[in-house]
Design a protein around this motif. Structure first.
Motif, PDB file in Angstrom:
ATOM      1  N   SER A 170      23.634  42.663 -10.951  1.00  0.00           N
ATOM      2  CA  SER A 170      22.480  41.970 -11.527  1.00  0.00           C
ATOM      3  C   SER A 170      22.187  40.682 -10.778  1.00  0.00           C
ATOM      4  N   ALA A 171      23.218  40.113 -10.127  1.00  0.00           N
ATOM      5  CA  ALA A 171      23.073  38.867  -9.374  1.00  0.00           C
ATOM      6  C   ALA A 171      24.256  38.750  -8.422  1.00  0.00           C
ATOM      7  N   SER A 183      16.602  28.932  -3.073  1.00  0.00           N
ATOM      8  CA  SER A 183      16.869  30.239  -3.670  1.00  0.00           C
ATOM      9  C   SER A 183      15.814  30.683  -4.669  1.00  0.00           C
ATOM     10  N   GLN A 212      19.241  38.992  -8.524  1.00  0.00           N
ATOM     11  CA  GLN A 212      19.071  37.540  -8.476  1.00  0.00           C
ATOM     12  C   GLN A 212      20.093  36.896  -7.542  1.00  0.00           C
ATOM     13  N   SER A 250      13.825  39.322  -5.219  1.00  0.00           N
ATOM     14  CA  SER A 250      14.878  40.251  -5.611  1.00  0.00           C
ATOM     15  C   SER A 250      15.136  41.160  -4.437  1.00  0.00           C
ATOM     16  N   ALA A 265      16.037  29.982  -7.683  1.00  0.00           N
ATOM     17  CA  ALA A 265      16.810  30.326  -8.873  1.00  0.00           C
ATOM     18  C   ALA A 265      16.576  29.332 -10.001  1.00  0.00           C
ATOM     19  N   SER A 297      10.500  34.326  -6.765  1.00  0.00           N
ATOM     20  CA  SER A 297      10.694  35.522  -7.605  1.00  0.00           C
ATOM     21  C   SER A 297      11.413  36.609  -6.825  1.00  0.00           C
ATOM     22  N   CYS A 336      14.931  32.820   0.178  1.00  0.00           N
ATOM     23  CA  CYS A 336      14.486  33.558  -0.983  1.00  0.00           C
ATOM     24  C   CYS A 336      13.224  32.934  -1.547  1.00  0.00           C
ATOM     25  N   ILE A 376      22.125  33.572  -6.990  1.00  0.00           N
ATOM     26  CA  ILE A 376      22.523  32.377  -7.728  1.00  0.00           C
ATOM     27  C   ILE A 376      23.255  31.443  -6.775  1.00  0.00           C
TER      28      ILE A 376
END
Length: 252
Positions: A231-232, A49, A2, A251, A51, A249, A246, A4
């Motif tokens: 993880s991010a 993003s 992810q 990744s 996010a 969704s 981005c 952020i």
């Protein structure tokens, strides 16, 4: 992994962070939005993003020049469904609780009515305890017991941990989410500090979500960061400068 986005607040404006040298921060100039207004910039970063999480560094609070309680309240009211990770230079749990109460009190009644009169319909605020300012490590556990889902930021400069007090060298006291923060990489376009991240990953428990911060320049850097098992990753400059784009969704 992810992405952020990061919002740095100082003197009521969004500023651009450069290598953690806070005296040099200036109002943001962004290709995403033609303003340094916090809400407009927050919305632009979230859109760019994809996010549902926004990291906020309240530099006024960190520098002991006054927290942006009213600005944070406005963000909370205007961004329902978003999780706001707030680093406000928390030293202990009492100061954390006090600022959270100020933010709640500052949410305007019209805003609260528009959110169906429920705090549950406002953005969720999560405290980030930075090792640079944290003086009572039991504050993390107190925040956990209060249901605040705290995050620990292990702040580094030149590869060395910045700590306001002696910290347990083990990871036994870490919460479930930990940020590997390298301040001299932030806004540097020098690439992410993967060495520090990977060193912390070897210390972390299997259930710990480890999050990186700083240095991302492009999608290749995102891929390299993702390969470490992050993880991010916290990103600001590369989003503002449209060096990465981005999908909602996305990744890496």
């Amino acid at each position: 992994m992810q992405v952020i986005p990061v919002l740095d607040l100082l003197d009521g404006q969004v500023v651009r962070a450069v290598r953690g040298e806070r005296s040099a921060y200036r109002p943001i100039q962004s290709r995403l939005v033609a303003t340094s207004d916090p809400l407009a910039t927050a919305r632009a970063l979230l859109e760019a993003s994809g996010a549902r999480t926004l990291y906020i560094a309240d530099l006024g609070a960190i520098l002991q020049r006054g927290a942006h309680a009213s600005t944070l309240a406005a963000l909370r009211a205007a961004l329902p469904g978003i999780e706001l990770w707030l680093d406000a230079g928390f030293a202990d749990y009492a100061s954390t609780r006090a600022l959270f109460e100020r933010i709640d009190a500052a949410v305007d009644q019209p805003d609260r009515r528009a959110a169906n009169s429920s705090l549950a319909n406002l953005a969720t605020v999560v405290p980030v305890f930075g090792s640079e300012t944290l003086r009572e490590i039991h504050a993390v556990h107190a925040a956990q017991r209060a249901g605040l889902a705290p995050i620990l930021s292990l702040d580094h400069r030149a590869g060395e941990l910045l700590a306001a007090t002696a910290l347990d060298c083990s990871s036994a006291w870490w919460p479930s989410r930990v940020i590997a923060m390298t301040l001299d990489q932030v806004g540097s376009y020098a690439g992410p500090d993967l060495a520090t991240f990977e060193r912390l990953r070897t210390q972390a428990a299997a259930h710990t979500a480890l999050i990186g911060a700083g240095g991302i320049r492009n999608r290749a850097d995102l891929a390299a960061a993702a390969a470490t098992g992050a993880s991010a990753w916290l990103v600001a400059s590369a989003l503002h400068d449209r060096q990465i784009d981005c999908a909602p969704s996305d990744s890496a």
